[in-house]
Design a protein around this motif. Structure first.
Motif, mmCIF file in Angstrom:
data_model
loop_
_atom_site.group_PDB
_atom_site.id
_atom_site.type_symbol
_atom_site.label_atom_id
_atom_site.label_comp_id
_atom_site.label_asym_id
_atom_site.label_seq_id
_atom_site.Cartn_x
_atom_site.Cartn_y
_atom_site.Cartn_z
ATOM 1 N N PRO A 1 -1.642 3.712 -4.467
ATOM 2 C CA PRO A 1 -0.831 3.093 -3.090
ATOM 3 C C PRO A 1 -1.708 4.154 -2.202
ATOM 4 O O PRO A 1 -2.182 4.756 -2.720
ATOM 5 C CB PRO A 1 0.133 3.408 -3.314
ATOM 6 C CG PRO A 1 0.616 4.752 -4.406
ATOM 7 C CD PRO A 1 -0.262 4.421 -4.965
ATOM 8 N N LYS A 2 -1.830 3.894 -0.986
ATOM 9 C CA LYS A 2 -3.020 4.267 0.009
ATOM 10 C C LYS A 2 -1.946 5.354 0.929
ATOM 11 O O LYS A 2 -2.299 6.122 1.606
ATOM 12 C CB LYS A 2 -3.137 3.365 1.018
ATOM 13 C CG LYS A 2 -4.552 2.444 0.594
ATOM 14 C CD LYS A 2 -5.440 1.791 1.517
ATOM 15 C CE LYS A 2 -6.622 1.154 1.168
ATOM 16 N NZ LYS A 2 -6.574 0.233 1.925
ATOM 17 N N GLU B 1 0.993 -1.400 -0.258
ATOM 18 C CA GLU B 1 -0.046 -0.208 -0.081
ATOM 19 C C GLU B 1 0.675 1.414 -0.133
ATOM 20 O O GLU B 1 0.528 2.620 -0.256
ATOM 21 C CB GLU B 1 -1.051 -0.288 1.522
ATOM 22 C CG GLU B 1 -1.660 -1.171 0.894
ATOM 23 C CD GLU B 1 -2.792 -0.516 0.077
ATOM 24 O OE1 GLU B 1 -2.543 -0.208 -0.890
ATOM 25 O OE2 GLU B 1 -3.538 -2.359 -0.090
#
Lengths: 264, 293
Positions: free
Chosen positions: B147-148, B76
């Protein structure tokens, strides 16, 4: 799997070059067999050379006028080249991420360091197997072309098998250097240096019987080529010790690489 | 749960380099600025956070987990390193596909879209790219898996102003979609534009952590005044005043605190001219570095 395929691709060119060189090595080595064997007058001379001199040439106790003895003599040089390939392959495949500063790319991917090593080792293993297949096939073909005595294909297989075990030791020695040394530029030269050092040790122990204890330091001495020529096969103890040594070096590789700071 | 959590994070190598007791929390959805001069420990902090190097003390966690023990949390995370290096023999598209192959999702469309926005030629060899174009590869590479958490280390170096603009738009967009951004830089104006909170790091230590709004609007004033006659320096030696310079009839200083106290002091002087301005971050920053460091 992606790292594995990437490494296969990245090493493809070098593998082709090594394979061609090995095949050429077998070819040019075997083409000299006619000079050693047959009707030429020098066969007697060769067998009467002082033992130390024969050892230095790599002939040892082999009867180089016979195909099996000559092949053992030639194979020593193939082994040296294959060991150099293995040790450089092992150190390079791991150290290149730090050398090329791509560690900051690869090591932030969602893969563990152990998974990185495993993929790279598998790719290195495939490289070794391909090179060994080339050596095996070209040896069998070239020996058949020059051989006038009994066929030695069984011996050739044993030679290549023993070579594979020696390569395993050197490839894992290479990865260990890459995993343990902090300066990635040093790993290749250092690993190659140790490899050459162990070859020198091997040569020294060939010169005299008094230093046999040193043989343990040199993987080049683990398998007796004269034993293979005599028909003794591979020593099971040597096989298991080689495998154990390679496994230990690999374990150290994982151990060191997992806990160290990457050079970025 | 914080997206990034650093607790007493310490990394020492050699004698002086490294970071000491860094404490930080970055919350979900924010853009967090990480400011410091070159060599202050910004990259070291990020690399320790990502598990490239191991801390000598304390802990670092992404989404509550350490990257060293749980490398899978990095799926992430998108990271743009300050210096971008890739496998020279590869083509851009191969590299991006290789990068995407680590994330177990189809990123083909996203790669094409990002490359078009960043004006990046996918068919070139990495070795033939200029520094700026390499940086663009890095940007696409860091964002292609959506991605977070986006970690940017000096992201704009090497990019021309137009590209910087596009890059900031891209990051703002990701942030609106919910991504948390950790933005390390030594260029204050770019952090000022984007970030909600900012931490200052110097010589391996966090010296200040503040909301951008607190930093800019509320607290700091740059005050310059010109009096009818010479002003004794002691008049403005009060709490909250710093960077005080008096020269004949003119006085200038930075003030932080209750404005009424300083206005009463100012009222005691017979004025000819006055200006009260918002200091830019650069000024606040230099102020920290010279006074508190």
């Amino acid at each position: 799997m992606n790292i594995f395929f990437r490494e296969l691709k990245a090493n493809r060119k070098s593998l082709v070059i090594w394979s061609v060189c090995m095949a050429l090595g077998v070819l040019s080595g075997m083409s000299k067999y006619t000079a050693y064997s047959g009707d030429n007058a020098n066969n007697g001379v060769l067998n009467e050379l002082p033992r130390a001199f024969r050892a230095l040439l790599g002939m040892g106790d082999f009867d180089v006028t016979k195909m099996s003895g000559f092949f053992a003599f030639l194979f020593l040089y193939l082994e040296l080249a294959a060991a150099a390939h293995a040790v450089l392959l092992g150190s390079g495949i791991l150290a290149k991420e730090e050398r090329g500063k791509t560690a900051e790319f690869l090591a932030v991917k969602p893969v563990s360091r152990s998974a990185i090593i495993t993929s790279k080792l598998c790719a290195a293993l495939v490289n070794l197997l391909v090179l060994d297949a080339v050596i095996l096939i070209s040896s069998i073909a070239m020996v058949a072309a020059y051989n006038k005595g009994p066929e030695i294909n069984g011996e050739i297989v044993l030679f290549v098998l023993s070579l594979f075990l020696v390569q395993l030791i050197f490839v894992s020695m290479g990865t260990l250097f890459a995993a343990a040394l902090k300066k990635p530029k040093l790993t290749g030269p250092a690993a190659a240096g140790v490899m050459v050092g162990s070859f020198v040790v091997s040569e020294i122990t060939n010169l005299t019987d008094r230093l046999d204890a040193l043989k343990v330091l040199s993987p080049f001495q683990y398998f007796s080529y004269s034993g293979i020529v005599r028909g003794d096969g591979l020593d099971p103890l040597a096989v298991s010790l080689s495998l154990a040594l390679a496994a230990f070096l690999l374990w150290l590789t994982y151990f060191c690489y997992r806990r160290r700071d990457l050079n970025v | 749960m914080s997206v990034i959590e650093l607790k007493n994070l310490t990394k020492q190598y050699g004698k002086s380099r490294g970071i000491r007791n860094v404490n930080l929390n970055v919350e979900e959805g924010e853009i967090f600025g990480f400011i410091g001069p070159n060599g202050a420990g910004k990259s070291t902090t990020i690399r320790t956070l990502l598990g490239l190097i191991r801390p000598t003390g304390g802990s670092a966690a992404v989404f509550g987990k350490s990257c060293i023990e749980h490398p899978e949390v990095r799926k992430e995370v998108g990271y743009l390193p300050s210096e971008v290096f890739y496998y020279d023999g590869m083509r851009v598209t191969d590299l991006l596909k290789y990068s995407a192959s680590f994330y177990k999702k189809d990123c083909t469309k996203r790669i094409a879209e990002l490359a078009e926005r960043m004006d990046l030629d996918l068919n070139k060899k990495i070795a033939d790219l200029s520094f700026g174009n390499r940086k663009k590869v890095g940007i696409v590479q860091g964002l292609l898996h959506e991605p977070k958490l986006i970690i940017l280390d000096e992201p704009t170096s090497g990019l021309d102003p137009l590209m910087q603009q596009k890059f900031f738009e891209l990051i703002a967009e990701e942030n609106r979609k919910g991504a948390t951004v950790f933005f390390s830089s030594h260029i204050l104006s770019e952090v000022q534009k984007m970030c909600g909170r900012v931490a200052f790091i110097k010589e391996g230590k966090i010296i200040k952590l503040e909301k951008m709004s607190d930093l800019q609007a509320n607290s700091y004033k740059r005050i310059s005044l010109e009096a009818e006659s010479a002003v004794p320096e002691e008049v403005f030696r009060i709490d909250g005043v710093s960077d005080l310079h008096t020269k004949g009839n003119t006085v200038s200083f930075m003030f932080r605190g209750n404005l009424n106290t300083v206005l009463r002091k100012i009222a005691s002087v017979s004025l000819r001219n006055i200006s009260i301005t918002e200091p830019d971050l650069e000024e606040i920053f230099l102020h920290y570095y010279t006074k508190e460091g």
